[in-house]
Design a protein around this motif. Structure first.
Motif, PDB file in Angstrom:
ATOM      1  N   ALA A  97      -9.488  -3.443  46.828  1.00  0.00           N
ATOM      2  CA  ALA A  97      -9.387  -3.456  44.740  1.00  0.00           C
ATOM      3  C   ALA A  97     -10.217  -3.236  44.138  1.00  0.00           C
ATOM      4  N   GLU A 101     -12.541  -0.199  42.789  1.00  0.00           N
ATOM      5  CA  GLU A 101     -13.108  -0.318  41.966  1.00  0.00           C
ATOM      6  C   GLU A 101     -14.653   0.371  41.720  1.00  0.00           C
ATOM      7  N   ARG A 104     -14.739   3.932  41.983  1.00  0.00           N
ATOM      8  CA  ARG A 104     -14.474   4.732  40.310  1.00  0.00           C
ATOM      9  C   ARG A 104     -15.760   4.587  39.914  1.00  0.00           C
ATOM     10  N   MET A 105     -16.443   3.178  39.551  1.00  0.00           N
ATOM     11  CA  MET A 105     -17.319   2.289  38.246  1.00  0.00           C
ATOM     12  C   MET A 105     -18.795   4.031  39.178  1.00  0.00           C
TER      13      MET A 105
END
Length: 159
Positions: A97, A101, A104-105
Motif C-alpha cells: 500500500a 501510494e 501515485r504521489m
C-alpha cells in the motif's frame, strides 16, 4: 501334696475347667474373632484393590494431562505460526500500500511538474512572441522611414 507333683483331683478339675473354657471360647469367642479377622482381611483386600484402581486412575490422569499438555503446546505453536504469518502478511500489505501510494504521489508530482513546465513554456513562448513583435515593429518602423523602402515593401506584400 507337694508343689512339684500336683494331685489327681487338681489335674482333673484344671483339665475340666480348661476344656469348658476352651469349649466356650470355641463356641462364642473364636467365631467372633474369626469373623472380625475375615472382615479385616476383606477390608484390607478391598482397600488394596481400591488403591490399585486409584493408582491406575492416577496413571490415566497423568497420561491425559500429558496429552493435554502436548495438545496445548501444539495449539500454542499453531497460534504463534498464525500470528507470525498474519504479521508478515500485514507488513507485506502495508508495504504494498505504501509503494502504491508513493507511486501515485510520484506520478501526481510528475504530472504537476509537467503541467507547470507546459505553463512556463507557454508563458515563455508568449513573452518571446511579444518581444519578437516589439522587435519586429521597431525594425519595420526604422526600415519603413524611407519612402523607397515603403513602396518596395508594399509591392512585395501585394505580390
Amino acid at each position: 501334696m507337694s508343689i512339684i507333683t500336683p494331685g489327681i483331683g487338681l489335674i482333673f478339675w484344671t483339665t475340666l475347667f480348661f476344656l469348658i473354657v476352651l469349649f466356650v471360647l470355641a463356641k462364642k469367642v473364636f467365631p467372633a474373632i474369626s469373623t472380625a479377622l475375615k472382615d479385616r482381611e476383606d477390608s484390607i483386600t478391598k482397600a488394596l484393590s481400591q488403591a490399585e484402581e486409584a493408582k491406575k486412575e492416577v496413571a490415566n490422569l497423568k497420561a491425559d494431562i500429558e496429552t493435554a499438555k502436548k495438545e496445548a503446546r501444539a495449539e500454542r505453536e499453531e497460534i504463534l505460526k498464525d500470528a507470525q504469518a498474519q504479521g508478515k502478511k500485514m507488513i507485506a500489505e502495508a508495504q504494498e500500500a505504501a509503494k502504491v501510494e508513493a507511486d501515485r504521489m510520484i506520478e501526481e508530482a510528475r504530472n504537476a511538474i509537467e503541467a507547470d513546465k507546459r505553463a512556463a513554456m507557454a508563458e515563455i513562448k508568449g513573452q518571446v512572441a511579444e518581444l519578437s513583435l516589439e522587435i519586429a515593429e521597431k525594425v519595420v518602423r526604422q526600415s519603413l522611414k524611407a519612402d523607397d523602402a515603403q513602396k518596395q515593401l508594399v509591392k512585395e506584400l501585394l505580390a
